[in-house]
Design a protein around this motif. Structure first.
Motif, PDB file in Angstrom:
ATOM      1  N   ILE A   9      41.186  50.951  44.556  1.00 57.26           N
ATOM      2  CA  ILE A   9      41.312  50.604  45.973  1.00 57.26           C
ATOM      3  C   ILE A   9      42.164  51.605  46.731  1.00 57.26           C
ATOM      4  N   VAL A  10      43.375  51.871  46.245  1.00 58.22           N
ATOM      5  CA  VAL A  10      44.300  52.724  46.985  1.00 58.22           C
ATOM      6  C   VAL A  10      43.816  54.166  47.013  1.00 58.22           C
ATOM      7  N   SER A  11      43.305  54.674  45.881  1.00 57.13           N
ATOM      8  CA  SER A  11      42.860  56.068  45.840  1.00 57.13           C
ATOM      9  C   SER A  11      41.682  56.316  46.770  1.00 57.13           C
ATOM     10  N   ALA A  12      40.817  55.318  46.926  1.00 57.56           N
ATOM     11  CA  ALA A  12      39.670  55.464  47.826  1.00 57.56           C
ATOM     12  C   ALA A  12      40.009  55.084  49.262  1.00 57.56           C
ATOM     13  N   GLY A  13      41.167  54.451  49.467  1.00 57.70           N
ATOM     14  CA  GLY A  13      41.496  53.945  50.800  1.00 57.70           C
ATOM     15  C   GLY A  13      41.572  55.017  51.864  1.00 57.70           C
ATOM     16  N   THR A  14      42.179  56.171  51.538  1.00 57.36           N
ATOM     17  CA  THR A  14      42.306  57.215  52.550  1.00 57.36           C
ATOM     18  C   THR A  14      40.973  57.885  52.870  1.00 57.36           C
ATOM     19  N   SER A  15      39.949  57.640  52.043  1.00 56.60           N
ATOM     20  CA  SER A  15      38.621  58.211  52.306  1.00 56.60           C
ATOM     21  C   SER A  15      37.705  57.235  53.031  1.00 56.60           C
ATOM     22  N   LEU A  16      38.188  56.040  53.325  1.00 52.13           N
ATOM     23  CA  LEU A  16      37.334  55.066  53.999  1.00 52.13           C
ATOM     24  C   LEU A  16      36.851  55.525  55.375  1.00 52.13           C
ATOM     25  N   PRO A  17      37.680  56.242  56.166  1.00 50.77           N
ATOM     26  CA  PRO A  17      37.126  56.745  57.436  1.00 50.77           C
ATOM     27  C   PRO A  17      35.927  57.657  57.233  1.00 50.77           C
ATOM     28  N   GLU A  18      35.977  58.525  56.219  1.00 51.42           N
ATOM     29  CA  GLU A  18      34.830  59.383  55.931  1.00 51.42           C
ATOM     30  C   GLU A  18      33.621  58.556  55.499  1.00 51.42           C
ATOM     31  N   VAL A  19      33.868  57.513  54.701  1.00 51.44           N
ATOM     32  CA  VAL A  19      32.771  56.640  54.267  1.00 51.44           C
ATOM     33  C   VAL A  19      32.082  56.024  55.473  1.00 51.44           C
ATOM     34  N   ALA A  20      32.886  55.415  56.349  1.00 50.32           N
ATOM     35  CA  ALA A  20      32.318  54.712  57.497  1.00 50.32           C
ATOM     36  C   ALA A  20      31.555  55.661  58.416  1.00 50.32           C
ATOM     37  N   SER A  21      32.167  56.791  58.748  1.00 50.55           N
ATOM     38  CA  SER A  21      31.524  57.705  59.699  1.00 50.55           C
ATOM     39  C   SER A  21      30.263  58.325  59.115  1.00 50.55           C
ATOM     40  N   SER A  22      30.271  58.711  57.826  1.00 50.21           N
ATOM     41  CA  SER A  22      29.096  59.336  57.228  1.00 50.21           C
ATOM     42  C   SER A  22      27.964  58.336  57.022  1.00 50.21           C
ATOM     43  N   VAL A  23      28.290  57.121  56.602  1.00 51.73           N
ATOM     44  CA  VAL A  23      27.251  56.113  56.400  1.00 51.73           C
ATOM     45  C   VAL A  23      26.596  55.742  57.729  1.00 51.73           C
ATOM     46  N   VAL A  24      27.414  55.542  58.764  1.00 51.02           N
ATOM     47  CA  VAL A  24      26.846  55.233  60.082  1.00 51.02           C
ATOM     48  C   VAL A  24      26.014  56.407  60.587  1.00 51.02           C
TER      49      VAL A  24
END
Length: 378
Positions: A222-237
């Motif tokens: 969870i924590v290691s991937a947490g800082t990459s969540l903005p990239e996840v959201a923007s790229s998936v959208v």
């Protein structure tokens, strides 16, 4: 009964925080992608350049905050691990998810320039860190490299603007929205992504603890991937909206920003530079370099990322996390798992990618020959 009621209250609050973070991520990603694509059309700049700069650097702000603060507070392992883990996550998970949603067509600039630069910078960082430390001068070199890369992108953007004027429909759509409003969408979208990622990580961590998961598992997932969540959201959208250049450019740009900007700035506060742990040198850094190099045959094979390649990326990230868990817990299955990956899975993947790349180059050669024959015909 009071304790149980309080526990139930905490569980409900955690789920509310988790849901709020998810909603903010989705809303922020939608605003960021809409504003960025409109801004690109309005200014005559390609969405790829916007994805490599504005979107990529904005979504990497959590990595910047975590790594620089960790370096200042004497936590170099967290600073380095955050960058390496985020880059591995960006390629394997974000590109994997985006490709599963919609096969991603890769722009020629990425194949010819940005991906090779990303691989080269990864090898450079590996060489700089090989003595167990990224010195202050080496950190400054990385920051200067980021500035040079940005200058090159601006130059290419101006040249593309002259040679390839934006599509009339895109410009007409962008002109219906004012320039200040598009800028507001970008800024608000970035802010919502940062806040949403923090809430999502906080809620997920509380729920994981309530379920009895160890701190190690929480940190590795969870924590290691947490800082990459903005990239996840923007790229998936972006993938859902068929903005392929934004989706792929965001990942490549974020990785370059992490290596050049985040690592470079993290090495500046300390006079002795940024120490790199032996475990990171022996495993995580080579894995990151291998992941970057793996992008080359995938991107070169038809200039696209197919769904099966996205699934392959996701599968490798799960394998990577499983290895970390087995290694950290000292599990007896670790030797067998390592042998299985080294002797069967990795060679099979290399052969598969090599065959796909060879077929792609052969098709390209045949099509080029047919084109030359057509031009030569009377």
């Amino acid at each position: 009964m009071r304790v149980k009621a309080r526990g139930e209250y905490m569980d409900v609050a955690s789920w509310v925080v988790l849901l709020a973070g998810f909603c903010l991520l989705v809303g922020g990603a939608e605003a960021l992608v809409r504003g960025s694509s409109g801004l690109a059309a309005r200014l005559g700049i390609s969405p790829l350049v916007i994805g490599l700069t504005v979107v990529a650097f904005g979504t990497s702000s959590p990595e910047m905050a975590v790594s620089v603060a960790s370096s200042i507070h004497g936590q170099p392992d967290l600073a380095v691990g955050n960058v390496l883990g985020s880059n591995i996550f960006n390629v394997l998970v974000i590109l994997g998810l985006s490709a599963l949603i919609s096969p991603l067509v890769v722009a020629r600039q990425l194949v010819r320039l940005d991906v090779p630069v990303m691989v080269g910078v990864s090898l450079l960082v590996c060489g700089l860190a090989w003595n167990g430390r990224i010195g202050r001068l080496e950190g400054l070199l990385l920051v200067v490299g980021l500035v040079a890369y940005l200058a090159l992108l601006v130059r290419l953007a101006r040249r593309q603007g002259l040679e390839e004027p934006p599509v009339a429909e895109a410009v007409a759509g962008a002109r219906r929205a004012s320039l200040p409003w598009l800028l507001v969408l970008v800024v608000v979208g970035l802010g919502l992504l940062v806040i949403g990622s923090r809430l999502l990580v906080e809620g997920a961590t509380d729920i994981a603890r309530a379920l009895g998961l160890s701190e190690l598992i929480i940190g590795l997932t969870i924590v290691s991937a947490g800082t990459s969540l903005p990239e996840v959201a923007s790229s998936v959208v972006a993938a859902i909206r068929r903005e392929n250049d934004l989706a792929v450019g965001n990942v490549v740009g974020s990785n370059l920003f992490n290596l050049l900007g985040v690592l470079g700035l993290a090495a500046l506060p300390s006079g002795d530079g940024l120490p790199v742990a032996a475990s990171a040198l022996s495993f995580d850094l080579p894995v990151m370099v291998a992941v970057m190099i793996a992008c080359l045959p995938v991107f070169f094979s038809g200039h696209r990322i197919a769904r099966w390649e996205g699934a392959l990326f996701l599968g490798y990230y799960l394998a990577y996390v499983l290895y970390l868990v087995l290694d950290a817990t000292g599990h007896d299955a670790l030797p067998l798992y390592s042998d299985l990956m080294l002797l069967f899975v990795l060679p099979l993947t290399v052969v598969t990618l090599a065959v796909v790349s060879a077929r792609a180059w052969r098709r390209h050669g045949l099509s080029q020959g047919q084109a030359d024959g057509t031009h030569a015909a009377p």
